[in-house]
Design an enzyme around this catalytic site. Structure first.
Site, PDB file in Angstrom:
ATOM      1  N   ARG A   1      35.988  -1.759  58.474  1.00  0.00           N
ATOM      2  CA  ARG A   1      34.544  -1.583  58.288  1.00  0.00           C
ATOM      3  C   ARG A   1      34.027  -0.371  59.048  1.00  0.00           C
ATOM      4  O   ARG A   1      32.991  -0.421  59.697  1.00  0.00           O
ATOM      5  CB  ARG A   1      33.812  -2.835  58.745  1.00  0.00           C
ATOM      6  CG  ARG A   1      34.157  -4.056  57.922  1.00  0.00           C
ATOM      7  CD  ARG A   1      33.363  -5.245  58.359  1.00  0.00           C
ATOM      8  NE  ARG A   1      33.744  -6.424  57.595  1.00  0.00           N
ATOM      9  CZ  ARG A   1      33.344  -7.639  57.872  1.00  0.00           C
ATOM     10  NH1 ARG A   1      32.538  -7.854  58.902  1.00  0.00           N
ATOM     11  NH2 ARG A   1      33.728  -8.654  57.146  1.00  0.00           N
ATOM     12  N   CYS A   2      34.732   0.714  58.967  1.00  0.00           N
ATOM     13  CA  CYS A   2      34.426   1.927  59.719  1.00  0.00           C
ATOM     14  C   CYS A   2      34.085   3.046  58.739  1.00  0.00           C
ATOM     15  O   CYS A   2      34.578   3.059  57.611  1.00  0.00           O
ATOM     16  CB  CYS A   2      35.661   2.296  60.558  1.00  0.00           C
ATOM     17  SG  CYS A   2      35.562   3.849  61.456  1.00  0.00           S
TER      18      CYS A   2
END
Length: 163
Positions: free
Chosen positions: A35-36
């Protein structure tokens, strides 16, 4: 004297492994997160795997949740995300800590190596990359924003491919 090959690791599925499983190959070790903003680098990492995999190279992904909580999932969720979203075929390790008092021994060794600017020490964010030679020496460190397929990374990989 111990080497990177001697450090016990666990695969994402929980089975025992080590970098010794890749002895004789050039290995790009990368701390990853699902989730970057840099998560799309999985695409470039997988292309590197496909491009050089049959020439004695592998990427090894190391999930880490220490940067903004960007890898909160379980091993199963990480595996599903990587395989369905990015078609990841390279080996993935269990989620570990790369900095601080709980730093995994693998990263204790890796972070002792300086990058091209001469900076060693803590991992700065997700997707920091370390190139390990076929004989187990750390020969390159690339910061998170360095794209996997950049000239800098691909030249370093090509220089380390076994003859």
């Amino acid at each position: 004297m111990s080497t990177l090959y001697d450090i016990p690791l666990r695969s994402l599925d929980g089975s025992a492994t080590s970098l010794a499983d890749h002895r004789g190959k050039a290995v790009l070790v990368v701390n990853v997160a699902s989730r970057c903003g840099l998560t799309p680098q999985y695409e470039g990492l997988e292309r590197l795997q496909k491009r050089y995999g049959d020439r004695g190279f592998t990427v090894v992904g190391v999930p880490c949740n220490q940067f903004g909580g960007q890898e909160p999932g379980t091993a199963e969720e990480i595996e599903t995300f990587c395989s369905t979203t990015y078609g990841v075929t390279f080996p993935m390790l269990e989620k570990i800590e790369v900095n601080g008092p709980g730093r995994h021994p693998l990263y204790a060794e890796l972070t002792a190596v300086a990058d091209a600017a001469g900076e060693a020490g803590d991992i700065t964010w997700n997707f920091e990359k370390f190139l390990v030679s076929a004989d187990g020496a750390v020969v390159g460190r690339f910061r998170p924003r360095t794209e996997p397929e950049s000239d800098e990374v691909t030249a370093a990989i090509e220089a380390q491919l076994p003859a």
